[in-house]
Write a protein that holds these residues in place. Structure first.
Motif, PDB file in Angstrom:
ATOM      1  N   CYS A  86      -0.385   3.003  -4.676  1.00 38.20           N
ATOM      2  CA  CYS A  86      -0.421   1.540  -4.887  1.00 38.20           C
ATOM      3  C   CYS A  86       0.447   0.769  -4.142  1.00 38.20           C
ATOM      4  O   CYS A  86       1.547   0.893  -3.903  1.00 38.20           O
ATOM      5  CB  CYS A  86      -0.180   1.001  -6.337  1.00 38.20           C
ATOM      6  N   GLU A  87      -0.154  -0.251  -3.388  1.00 38.85           N
ATOM      7  CA  GLU A  87       0.514  -1.117  -2.424  1.00 38.85           C
ATOM      8  C   GLU A  87       0.680  -2.257  -3.494  1.00 38.85           C
ATOM      9  O   GLU A  87      -0.456  -2.975  -3.856  1.00 38.85           O
ATOM     10  CB  GLU A  87      -0.197  -1.512  -1.296  1.00 38.85           C
ATOM     11  N   PHE A  88       1.836  -2.690  -3.789  1.00 39.05           N
ATOM     12  CA  PHE A  88       1.824  -3.779  -4.705  1.00 39.05           C
ATOM     13  C   PHE A  88       2.756  -4.874  -4.176  1.00 39.05           C
ATOM     14  O   PHE A  88       3.785  -4.749  -3.545  1.00 39.05           O
ATOM     15  CB  PHE A  88       2.745  -3.160  -6.332  1.00 39.05           C
ATOM     16  N   ASP A  89       2.342  -5.968  -4.448  1.00 40.38           N
ATOM     17  CA  ASP A  89       3.041  -7.315  -3.880  1.00 40.38           C
ATOM     18  C   ASP A  89       3.905  -7.976  -4.928  1.00 40.38           C
ATOM     19  O   ASP A  89       3.625  -8.374  -5.947  1.00 40.38           O
ATOM     20  CB  ASP A  89       1.812  -8.278  -3.547  1.00 40.38           C
ATOM     21  N   ILE A  99       1.017 -15.123  -6.806  1.00 39.18           N
ATOM     22  CA  ILE A  99       0.167 -14.041  -6.003  1.00 39.18           C
ATOM     23  C   ILE A  99      -1.069 -13.788  -6.788  1.00 39.18           C
ATOM     24  O   ILE A  99      -1.456 -13.317  -7.897  1.00 39.18           O
ATOM     25  CB  ILE A  99       0.828 -12.679  -5.818  1.00 39.18           C
ATOM     26  N   VAL A 101      -3.437 -11.687  -5.922  1.00 42.70           N
ATOM     27  CA  VAL A 101      -3.937 -10.082  -5.942  1.00 42.70           C
ATOM     28  C   VAL A 101      -2.742  -9.291  -5.826  1.00 42.70           C
ATOM     29  O   VAL A 101      -2.369  -8.957  -4.746  1.00 42.70           O
ATOM     30  CB  VAL A 101      -5.173  -9.641  -4.996  1.00 42.70           C
ATOM     31  N   PRO A 102      -1.998  -8.959  -6.894  1.00 40.20           N
ATOM     32  CA  PRO A 102      -0.604  -8.532  -6.698  1.00 40.20           C
ATOM     33  C   PRO A 102      -0.730  -6.710  -6.518  1.00 40.20           C
ATOM     34  O   PRO A 102      -0.177  -6.453  -5.879  1.00 40.20           O
ATOM     35  CB  PRO A 102       0.125  -8.702  -7.979  1.00 40.20           C
ATOM     36  N   VAL A 104      -2.535  -4.778  -4.335  1.00 42.40           N
ATOM     37  CA  VAL A 104      -3.264  -5.210  -2.902  1.00 42.40           C
ATOM     38  C   VAL A 104      -4.016  -3.755  -2.767  1.00 42.40           C
ATOM     39  O   VAL A 104      -5.292  -4.100  -2.595  1.00 42.40           O
ATOM     40  CB  VAL A 104      -2.132  -5.137  -1.833  1.00 42.40           C
ATOM     41  N   ALA A 105      -3.678  -2.823  -2.979  1.00 45.54           N
ATOM     42  CA  ALA A 105      -4.613  -1.509  -2.684  1.00 45.54           C
ATOM     43  C   ALA A 105      -4.175  -0.535  -3.622  1.00 45.54           C
ATOM     44  O   ALA A 105      -3.030  -0.096  -3.733  1.00 45.54           O
ATOM     45  CB  ALA A 105      -4.429  -1.267  -1.201  1.00 45.54           C
ATOM     46  N   THR A 143      -8.412  -6.029  -5.843  1.00 43.97           N
ATOM     47  CA  THR A 143      -7.704  -4.861  -5.312  1.00 43.97           C
ATOM     48  C   THR A 143      -8.626  -4.286  -4.665  1.00 43.97           C
ATOM     49  O   THR A 143      -9.817  -3.834  -4.854  1.00 43.97           O
ATOM     50  CB  THR A 143      -7.016  -4.045  -6.596  1.00 43.97           C
ATOM     51  N   SER A 144      -8.279  -3.920  -3.359  1.00 40.36           N
ATOM     52  CA  SER A 144      -9.256  -2.804  -2.486  1.00 40.36           C
ATOM     53  C   SER A 144      -8.684  -1.326  -3.171  1.00 40.36           C
ATOM     54  O   SER A 144      -7.738  -0.745  -3.371  1.00 40.36           O
ATOM     55  CB  SER A 144      -8.542  -2.757  -1.280  1.00 40.36           C
TER      56      SER A 144
END
Length: 152
Positions: A86-89, A99, A101-102, A104-105, A143-144
């Motif tokens: 997971c890419e997390f902001d 944010i 969309v925390p 992100v992907a 989320t992507s």
């Protein structure tokens, strides 16, 4: 004799008890577990962080719905191994800024050790994408999502 029809919308319940600034004891049905932060972030590391618990829920849901879909399709998927990256902001959880969309992907790699063919496994994956409520939750939040189904 009329057949019983299950409710289509049900209430799910969870109760959280904040034990400390980082630890929450959660009760669901007759189960209790901890959500906690790692020691590096001031927690006691007794359980996953809330964001990690969300990823764990996605893995569990992919497994359950995957087996339901496989059974419906007559496919032997055996056991699944689900790896999530997971890419997390973090700007939201650090209170830097809001944010939208925390998560992100998300990338899931689902590996099956069953006798299913790759074509059947791809069909199972397509069905899971339609029915997994956690996948829907992430996707509809922006989320992507990328999920790959592969044979072991």
């Amino acid at each position: 004799m009329p057949s019983l029809r299950e409710k289509t919308v049900v209430k799910l319940r969870a109760k959280g008890l904040g034990i400390s600034h980082s630890r929450t004891d959660v009760s669901i049905r007759d189960l209790t577990f901890q959500i906690d932060e790692p020691e590096a972030r001031g927690g006691t590391n007794l359980g996953p962080a809330p964001t990690e618990a969300a990823l764990a829920a996605l893995a569990g849901c992919t497994n359950v719905i995957g087996h339901k879909c496989a059974r419906k399709l007559g496919a032997d998927i055996g056991h699944l191994t689900i790896e999530i990256t997971c890419e997390f902001d973090r700007r939201g959880v650090t209170l830097e800024e809001e944010i939208d969309v925390p998560f992100v992907a998300l990338r899931q790699v689902v590996t099956s050790d069953g006798t299913v063919s790759q074509e059947e496994l791809d069909r199972v994956g397509s069905e899971v994408a339609k029915y997994c409520p956690l996948s829907k939750l992430f996707e509809q939040s922006g989320t992507s999502m990328e999920t790959t189904w592969a044979k072991a």
